[in-house]
Motif scaffolding. Structure first.
Motif, PDB file in Angstrom:
ATOM      1  N   LEU A 141       0.852  -1.197   0.000  1.00 51.37           N
ATOM      2  CA  LEU A 141       0.000   0.000   0.000  1.00 51.37           C
ATOM      3  C   LEU A 141       0.881   1.238   0.000  1.00 51.37           C
ATOM      4  CD1 LEU A 141      -2.872   1.250   0.289  1.00 51.37           C
ATOM      5  CD2 LEU A 141      -2.617   1.018   2.768  1.00 51.37           C
ATOM      6  N   ALA A 142       0.560   2.191  -0.866  1.00 53.09           N
ATOM      7  CA  ALA A 142       1.359   3.412  -0.930  1.00 53.09           C
ATOM      8  C   ALA A 142       0.440   4.605  -1.130  1.00 53.09           C
ATOM      9  CB  ALA A 142       2.366   3.330  -2.085  1.00 53.09           C
ATOM     10  N   ARG A 143       0.974   5.795  -0.833  1.00 51.34           N
ATOM     11  CA  ARG A 143       0.203   7.013  -1.050  1.00 51.34           C
ATOM     12  C   ARG A 143       1.027   7.936  -1.928  1.00 51.34           C
ATOM     13  NH1 ARG A 143      -3.744  10.516   1.759  1.00 51.34           N
ATOM     14  NH2 ARG A 143      -2.850  12.607   1.882  1.00 51.34           N
ATOM     15  N   ILE A 144       0.388   8.461  -2.960  1.00 52.85           N
ATOM     16  CA  ILE A 144       1.074   9.350  -3.893  1.00 52.85           C
ATOM     17  C   ILE A 144       0.550  10.765  -3.687  1.00 52.85           C
ATOM     18  CG2 ILE A 144       1.440   9.874  -6.351  1.00 52.85           C
ATOM     19  CD1 ILE A 144       1.768   7.010  -6.861  1.00 52.85           C
ATOM     20  N   GLU A 145       1.484  11.695  -3.514  1.00 55.04           N
ATOM     21  CA  GLU A 145       1.114  13.095  -3.370  1.00 55.04           C
ATOM     22  C   GLU A 145       1.935  13.882  -4.380  1.00 55.04           C
ATOM     23  OE1 GLU A 145       1.696  14.308   0.736  1.00 55.04           O
ATOM     24  OE2 GLU A 145       0.818  12.440   1.444  1.00 55.04           O
ATOM     25  N   ALA A 146       1.277  14.755  -5.115  1.00 52.68           N
ATOM     26  CA  ALA A 146       1.950  15.574  -6.125  1.00 52.68           C
ATOM     27  C   ALA A 146       2.841  14.723  -7.033  1.00 52.68           C
ATOM     28  CB  ALA A 146       2.761  16.688  -5.459  1.00 52.68           C
ATOM     29  N   GLY A 147       2.341  13.565  -7.434  1.00 52.11           N
ATOM     30  CA  GLY A 147       3.049  12.728  -8.397  1.00 52.11           C
ATOM     31  C   GLY A 147       4.210  11.939  -7.833  1.00 52.11           C
ATOM     32  N   GLN A 148       4.408  12.009  -6.505  1.00 52.35           N
ATOM     33  CA  GLN A 148       5.538  11.305  -5.905  1.00 52.35           C
ATOM     34  C   GLN A 148       5.047  10.378  -4.799  1.00 52.35           C
ATOM     35  OE1 GLN A 148       8.192  13.494  -3.375  1.00 52.35           O
ATOM     36  NE2 GLN A 148      10.012  12.589  -4.300  1.00 52.35           N
ATOM     37  N   VAL A 149       5.664   9.202  -4.693  1.00 49.31           N
ATOM     38  CA  VAL A 149       5.310   8.304  -3.586  1.00 49.31           C
ATOM     39  C   VAL A 149       5.804   8.951  -2.290  1.00 49.31           C
ATOM     40  CG1 VAL A 149       5.464   5.965  -2.667  1.00 49.31           C
ATOM     41  CG2 VAL A 149       5.661   6.333  -5.131  1.00 49.31           C
ATOM     42  N   ARG A 150       4.894   9.143  -1.342  1.00 51.68           N
ATOM     43  CA  ARG A 150       5.259   9.799  -0.078  1.00 51.68           C
ATOM     44  C   ARG A 150       5.226   8.848   1.104  1.00 51.68           C
ATOM     45  NH1 ARG A 150       7.792  14.334  -0.407  1.00 51.68           N
ATOM     46  NH2 ARG A 150       7.066  14.845   1.683  1.00 51.68           N
ATOM     47  N   LEU A 151       4.488   7.730   0.923  1.00 51.94           N
ATOM     48  CA  LEU A 151       4.311   6.787   2.023  1.00 51.94           C
ATOM     49  C   LEU A 151       4.220   5.389   1.427  1.00 51.94           C
ATOM     50  CD1 LEU A 151       3.299   5.883   4.927  1.00 51.94           C
ATOM     51  CD2 LEU A 151       1.016   6.530   4.166  1.00 51.94           C
ATOM     52  N   GLY A 152       4.874   4.427   2.023  1.00 52.40           N
ATOM     53  CA  GLY A 152       4.770   3.051   1.534  1.00 52.40           C
ATOM     54  C   GLY A 152       4.745   2.075   2.695  1.00 52.40           C
ATOM     55  N   VAL A 153       3.881   1.087   2.595  1.00 54.61           N
ATOM     56  CA  VAL A 153       3.811   0.046   3.615  1.00 54.61           C
ATOM     57  C   VAL A 153       3.820  -1.307   2.916  1.00 54.61           C
ATOM     58  CG1 VAL A 153       2.370  -0.982   5.413  1.00 54.61           C
ATOM     59  CG2 VAL A 153       2.530   1.496   5.241  1.00 54.61           C
ATOM     60  N   LEU A 154       4.655  -2.208   3.401  1.00 51.96           N
ATOM     61  CA  LEU A 154       4.659  -3.592   2.897  1.00 51.96           C
ATOM     62  C   LEU A 154       4.390  -4.523   4.065  1.00 51.96           C
ATOM     63  CD1 LEU A 154       7.790  -3.944   0.534  1.00 51.96           C
ATOM     64  CD2 LEU A 154       5.369  -3.953  -0.143  1.00 51.96           C
ATOM     65  N   GLY A 155       3.279  -5.227   3.990  1.00 59.22           N
ATOM     66  CA  GLY A 155       3.033  -6.290   4.955  1.00 59.22           C
ATOM     67  C   GLY A 155       3.508  -7.582   4.319  1.00 59.22           C
ATOM     68  N   CYS A 156       4.473  -8.244   4.938  1.00 61.38           N
ATOM     69  CA  CYS A 156       5.051  -9.476   4.360  1.00 61.38           C
ATOM     70  C   CYS A 156       4.842 -10.594   5.374  1.00 61.38           C
ATOM     71  CB  CYS A 156       6.541  -9.288   4.081  1.00 61.38           C
ATOM     72  SG  CYS A 156       6.910  -7.869   3.035  1.00 61.38           S
ATOM     73  N   PRO A 157       3.696 -11.284   5.297  1.00 59.42           N
ATOM     74  CA  PRO A 157       3.298 -12.207   6.362  1.00 59.42           C
ATOM     75  C   PRO A 157       4.219 -13.411   6.564  1.00 59.42           C
ATOM     76  CG  PRO A 157       1.419 -11.593   5.018  1.00 59.42           C
ATOM     77  CD  PRO A 157       2.640 -11.104   4.305  1.00 59.42           C
ATOM     78  N   ASN A 158       5.064 -13.738   5.601  1.00 58.69           N
ATOM     79  CA  ASN A 158       5.926 -14.922   5.758  1.00 58.69           C
ATOM     80  C   ASN A 158       7.408 -14.599   5.843  1.00 58.69           C
ATOM     81  OD1 ASN A 158       3.868 -16.798   5.782  1.00 58.69           O
ATOM     82  ND2 ASN A 158       3.905 -17.136   3.568  1.00 58.69           N
TER      83      ASN A 158
END
Ligand code: AMP
Ligand code: MG
Length: 328
Positions: A141-158
């Motif tokens: 899951l990521a959030r893009i603001e003004a055309g740039q990735v500003r936040l990123g989350v990776l849930g990696c359950p294994n």
């Protein structure tokens, strides 16, 4: 020290932890029903359930912000058993959720991003083939603001402890632009520790992260790259953006996505790159396309202005680009 200072980060971590839990629950319930998309790739109850839940929660907290997500309800509407299972799993978390709501929430991800506003990017189950095999996968899951990735989350359950590339108890990784990258337990229960890319600058010692699925890349060209760099270290084979977490945490140095010979016009999907790229960059690594161009997230659902992806610990980046220029 990591502390959550803003609402988008808090909500993204909440969604990733719920998604991680739901994906495990679906897997252990043996309800991993699947169907097949027009491009012949598999899609499971978990892909749909995570997308529905995330879309619902995002709309609740950020009404008016768009979502660009991988799945659409097209196949789902035609597979009654899959839809029923998805409705059941989502309904355990969103009381009263009906099949029609599920379809509606999933289709909120069909857009191309809201121009001029922040929007969200989701791969509900990245590495679905890994998920089906009991291997690595990621909720991205990521959030893009003004055309740039500003936040990123990776849930990696294994993923293994400290994001090691082994089967383990799972890791949750988060990055905020300009503020670094951190990892913690998959349920966000313990303190988050900083994530740092490796300081290896000898290409012969570089550990190359490779896709498990040969059809997702160009195996011949990656072999040629390994030879050109005289790599002696063992490569790491795994599915999904969990590879980005491994690289960010210093357990590998190089990851490349090249165009597979049967899909020369393939362009990377933004949900396959957004969260992973900010996590690598905030850990001190570097991410470009195979020509050294920055990834341009302003072109809709696909990275139209880029070809392939090269991610490294930073120190080895120019050497990898130079070697690739002779190969691709
Ligand atoms: P990986 O787990 O690294 O093998 O990558 C999985 C991702 O590869 C999936 O999310 C797909 O979107 C993407 N993918 C599927 N086919 C291709 C292809 N021909 N070239 C590049 N990526 C692909
Ligand atoms: Mg994916």
């Amino acid at each position: 020290m990591f502390s959550i200072t803003d609402e988008p980060t808090r909500v993204a971590l909440e969604i990733a932890t719920a998604a991680d839990e739901m994906a495990r629950e679906i897997q252990s319930s043996m309800a991993v029903l699947k169907t097949t998309k027009p491009d012949l790739s598999p899609v499971t109850v978990a892909d749909y359930a995570v997308q529905a839940l995330a879309a619902h929660k995002l709309a609740e907290h950020f009404p008016g912000e768009g979502l660009v997500a991988e799945e659409t309800s097209e196949q789902l509407a035609a597979s009654a058993d899959v839809l029923e299972a998805v409705t059941d799993f989502v309904g355990r978390r969103v009381v009263g959720a009906r099949a029609a709501d599920i379809i509606d929430w999933i289709d909120r991800g069909a857009g191309a991003g809201t121009k001029g506003r922040a929007y969200w990017v989701l791969d509900p189950i990245d590495g679905t083939k890994g998920y089906l095999r009991g291997g690595q996968y990621a909720v991205a899951l990521a959030r893009i603001e003004a055309g740039q990735v500003r936040l990123g989350v990776l849930g990696c359950p294994n993923l293994g402890d400290d994001c090691r590339p082994t089967m383990g108890r799972g890791r949750l990784v988060v990055a905020v632009r300009g503020q670094g990258a951190w990892q913690g337990a998959p349920d966000a229960s313990d303190t988050f520790e900083p994530v740092r890319a490796s300081l290896q600058n000898d290409p012969r010692q570089a550990r190359l992260l490779r896709s498990f699925e040969a059809g997702h890349t160009n195996v011949g060209q990656i072999d040629a790259l390994a030879r050109a760099l005289q790599i002696e270290a063992e490569p790491v084979l795994m599915d999904s953006q969990a590879k980005c977490a491994v690289l960010a945490a210093g357990h590998a140095e190089i990851m490349v996505r090249l165009l597979s010979p049967d899909r020369p016009d393939y362009r990377e999907k933004i949900w396959d790159q957004a969260a992973g790229s900010i996590i690598i960059e905030e850990a001190g690594g570097r991410v470009t396309d195979i020509h050294g161009k920055a990834l341009d997230f302003r072109t809709g659902r696909r990275l139209e202005n880029n070809q392939g992806v090269v991610a490294t610990n930073g120190l080895l980046h120019e050497k990898v680009l130079a070697a690739l220029a002779e190969i691709v």
